[in-house]
Design an enzyme around this catalytic site. Structure first.
Site, short mmCIF file in Angstrom:
data_model
loop_
_atom_site.label_atom_id
_atom_site.label_comp_id
_atom_site.label_asym_id
_atom_site.label_seq_id
_atom_site.Cartn_x
_atom_site.Cartn_y
_atom_site.Cartn_z
CG ASP A 21 45.89 47.82 44.79
OD1 ASP A 21 46.75 46.93 44.96
OD2 ASP A 21 46.06 48.80 44.03
NE ARG A 34 54.41 42.48 46.29
CZ ARG A 34 53.69 43.56 46.07
NH1 ARG A 34 54.18 44.75 46.34
NH2 ARG A 34 52.48 43.47 45.55
CD GLU A 68 45.76 42.15 33.32
OE1 GLU A 68 45.08 41.85 34.33
OE2 GLU A 68 45.27 42.25 32.19
CG ASN A 69 47.49 40.34 40.10
OD1 ASN A 69 46.36 40.36 40.60
ND2 ASN A 69 48.20 41.45 40.02
CD1 TRP A 70 47.46 34.65 35.38
CD2 TRP A 70 48.51 33.38 36.87
NE1 TRP A 70 46.54 33.77 35.89
CE2 TRP A 70 47.15 32.98 36.81
CE3 TRP A 70 49.36 32.73 37.77
CZ2 TRP A 70 46.64 31.94 37.60
CZ3 TRP A 70 48.85 31.69 38.56
CH2 TRP A 70 47.50 31.31 38.45
C1 IPE Z 1 44.35 44.87 40.87
O1 IPE Z 1 45.43 45.22 41.67
C2 IPE Z 1 44.08 43.41 40.98
C3 IPE Z 1 43.66 42.93 42.28
C4 IPE Z 1 43.36 43.67 43.33
C5 IPE Z 1 43.53 41.52 42.39
P1 IPE Z 1 46.89 45.39 41.05
O2 IPE Z 1 47.77 45.87 42.15
O3 IPE Z 1 47.29 44.16 40.34
O4 IPE Z 1 46.64 46.53 39.97
P2 IPE Z 1 47.62 47.57 39.29
O5 IPE Z 1 48.76 46.79 38.72
O6 IPE Z 1 48.09 48.51 40.35
O7 IPE Z 1 46.80 48.27 38.26
C1 IPE Z 2 46.48 43.58 46.22
O1 IPE Z 2 47.60 44.10 46.84
C2 IPE Z 2 46.46 42.08 46.18
C3 IPE Z 2 46.70 41.50 44.85
C4 IPE Z 2 46.81 42.16 43.74
C5 IPE Z 2 46.79 40.05 44.81
P1 IPE Z 2 48.95 44.31 46.03
O2 IPE Z 2 49.75 43.07 46.13
O3 IPE Z 2 48.69 44.78 44.65
O4 IPE Z 2 49.65 45.46 46.89
P2 IPE Z 2 50.40 46.75 46.35
O5 IPE Z 2 49.47 47.41 45.38
O6 IPE Z 2 51.65 46.29 45.70
O7 IPE Z 2 50.63 47.57 47.57
MG MG Z 3 48.44 46.61 43.81
#
Ligand code: IPE
Ligand code: IPE
Ligand code: MG
Length: 247
Positions: A21, A34, A68-70
């Site tokens: 993360d 990003r 949830e990332n979708w």
């Molecule tokens: C968790 O990170 C998922 C991955 C690292 C792939 P997120 O950034 O999506 O999690 P939240 O939203 O902060 O909980």
């Molecule tokens: C983790 O980094 C990678 C994925 C969840 C795909 P983030 O994209 O969640 O980065 P932050 O948490 O917004 O900094």
């Molecule tokens: Mg994140």
């Protein structure tokens, strides 16, 4: 003495899982978009896989994309999927050179078809490798994994294959994505967030959790060694007393 030398190779975790993360915040700190952070995160993936394989860790699971990332902006999702395809494509040879087997857990069918194809191709090409297994959690949700397991067990009960009273922990284990993978002993989350975000809920019942403020693109080999050294200083009691553990 280097950090690496401080690691007791006889007490290595068999399985390390990482919630990678902080890519977005890393990019923002640099005044970039990003996606720039995700691109730089790939280097840390390589470092983590390489150092785990060198040390003798048998399984490394990386949380790369949650269900949830979708819900993220389409542009970011597309960039992440493209990055995934190009990285898998580029790294398959390195995986083979290093005797690393690739596996994936999650709702893989929901990935774009090019992504799915590349992934299956790399899994097939590396399937005989023995040194370490690298597991990518893609379109992964631990709750969905458990729901699917419950559905499949319910079907087996309805079909008379098993008796409801016979359901035990092993029945669940046999019905989740990780059925052939031991539970992680160490779970690392970068970026200063202290949560699990729907990752390996069943599997991490007794996992040691390690949180670091380091953002994922800055998580190099030394940071991983620090996490392992910290893990090795802990006493895992599994509900027993400290005195019992020392016996
Ligand atoms: C968790 O990170 C998922 C991955 C690292 C792939 P997120 O950034 O999506 O999690 P939240 O939203 O902060 O909980
Ligand atoms: C983790 O980094 C990678 C994925 C969840 C795909 P983030 O994209 O969640 O980065 P932050 O948490 O917004 O900094
Ligand atoms: Mg994140």
């Amino acid at each position: 003495m280097s950090l690496k030398d401080k690691i007791d190779l006889n007490k290595l975790p068999t399985h390390i899982a990482i919630i990678m993360d902080g890519n977005g915040r890393w990019a923002k700190q640099k005044g970039k978009i990003r996606v720039f952070g995700h691109q730089h995160g790939v280097k840390s993936v390589r470092d983590a896989a390489e150092s785990c394989a060198e040390l003798g860790v048998k399984y490394l699971t990386l949380y790369a994309f949650s269900t949830e990332n979708w819900n993220r902006p389409k542009l970011e999702i597309n960039a992440l999927m493209e990055l995934l395809v190009s990285t898998i494509n580029k790294e398959t040879k390195t995986l083979n050179d290093n005797d690393i087997k690739l596996e994936a857990i999650g709702d893989l069918k929901s990935l774009p078809s090019s992504c799915y194809r590349e992934l299956m191709n790399a899994i097939e090409k590396t399937k005989n490798n023995k040194r370490m297994t690298l597991v990518l959690a893609l379109s992964y949700s631990s709750r969905m994994e458990l729901v699917e397991a419950m559905k499949s067990i319910a079907k087996d009960v309805a079909a008379g294959k098993i008796n409801a009273d016979e359901i035990d922990e092993n029945t669940i284990i046999q019905n989740i994505y990780t059925k052939d993978i031991p539970d992680p002993e160490l779970l690392i989350r970068t970026s200063g967030e202290h949560r699990i975000s729907n990752f390996l809920l069943w599997q991490s019942a007794y996992t040691e959790l390690y949180f670091t403020d380091t953002l994922w693109p800055d998580f190099g080999k030394e940071k991983l060694y620090e996490a392992i050294i910290d893990f090795q200083s802990r006493e895992r009691r599994f509900g027993m007393t400290s005195e019992q553990m020392k016996r």
